[in-house]
Enzyme design. Sequence first.
Site, mmCIF file in Angstrom:
data_model
loop_
_atom_site.group_PDB
_atom_site.id
_atom_site.type_symbol
_atom_site.label_atom_id
_atom_site.label_comp_id
_atom_site.label_asym_id
_atom_site.label_seq_id
_atom_site.Cartn_x
_atom_site.Cartn_y
_atom_site.Cartn_z
ATOM 1 N N GLY A 21 -37.563 -7.080 43.764
ATOM 2 C CA GLY A 21 -37.368 -7.643 45.091
ATOM 3 C C GLY A 21 -36.018 -8.296 45.283
ATOM 4 O O GLY A 21 -35.821 -9.051 46.238
ATOM 5 N N ASP A 49 -30.777 -2.195 51.909
ATOM 6 C CA ASP A 49 -30.121 -3.357 51.316
ATOM 7 C C ASP A 49 -28.697 -3.067 50.831
ATOM 8 O O ASP A 49 -27.978 -3.984 50.447
ATOM 9 C CB ASP A 49 -30.939 -3.886 50.129
ATOM 10 C CG ASP A 49 -32.243 -4.532 50.555
ATOM 11 O OD1 ASP A 49 -32.383 -4.848 51.756
ATOM 12 O OD2 ASP A 49 -33.127 -4.703 49.704
ATOM 13 N N LYS A 64 -29.777 -10.175 45.506
ATOM 14 C CA LYS A 64 -30.010 -11.025 46.682
ATOM 15 C C LYS A 64 -31.405 -11.624 46.613
ATOM 16 O O LYS A 64 -32.297 -11.130 45.897
ATOM 17 C CB LYS A 64 -29.841 -10.221 47.971
ATOM 18 C CG LYS A 64 -30.722 -8.971 48.100
ATOM 19 C CD LYS A 64 -32.143 -9.243 48.585
ATOM 20 C CE LYS A 64 -33.015 -8.002 48.574
ATOM 21 N NZ LYS A 64 -34.457 -8.296 48.834
#
Length: 313
Positions: free
Chosen positions: A108, A146, A12
């Site tokens: 990230g 996440d 993502k």
Amino acid sequence: MTHTVIARAPGKINCYFRVGPPREDGYHSVASLYLAVSLYEDVAATARSDQEIQVSLHPDSTVVSEPESFPLGPDNLVVKAAMALREHTGHYAGVDLCITKRVPIAGGMGGGSADAAATLVACNALWGTGLNREELARLGARLGADVPFALQGGAAVGLGVGDELAPLLLRTRTDWVLVPASYGLSTPRVYGMLDRLRAHEDVQTPTEVDPMMVGALLDGDLDALAPLLANDMTRAALALAPELGVVRDLGEAAGALHALVSGSGPTLALLARNEAHGAQIINQLSDEAGVATLQVHGPVSGAIILPAHPESL
């Protein structure tokens, strides 16, 4: 015949990421807009005759420079995901888990969370434990903020610690150029730096994602969207890795509409007008600065089970 189930989950980027002050539990409240992109992790789950959980790294993993030092023990999220599913369902079967890593490590982009999501989906199917997506997401949230989004995919606003998801039904595709770094940044380290940088600032807890940015994304209005892309973690990532600022400036000079750090970094995401424009940015960065890049688009679906021969896709 050995039974294997292969699941795939996306990485993502955060088109928007506002971070509140540290909470008493050590976490930070955030307001994030997640976008699942076409860079995937695969996990192959193969049944074992005992109750062991063993993990290996597929040789096609593109982001592991030293496979012999890659952690495959109990701290790996795929092990934690399989253990969580076993404990929740009482189905104490063994499994061999083989990971194909393509999402930058500690970059990230939620690669570890994608691994966990793929493991939950693969083992749920392999073991016939019958959990639905909502139940898997609740399990996943215990593993990392996440993970529920990697299960869901698409695009979503995330509040709380990022696990309170409200899906966005995007009808338009966005194209991005990723600039992965040759190193990773620890998420806790970046949060710690952000807290130090903001120690004397009046930091408020975010309660929403900028409605104008959401509207621009929904409308596919890239000119309106570009200046509204934002990430509070950028300043911390740049403080830890100042060279990211140089690469960001190179990306925008190469024609990117906007360049920002994804999540806690150090991966940079460059917004392009379309696929062809992304290719132009890649060529310029490669030719003029020798910068390695990846071209992706979003939104894409969350964790899915692949056909028996995914290489045919």
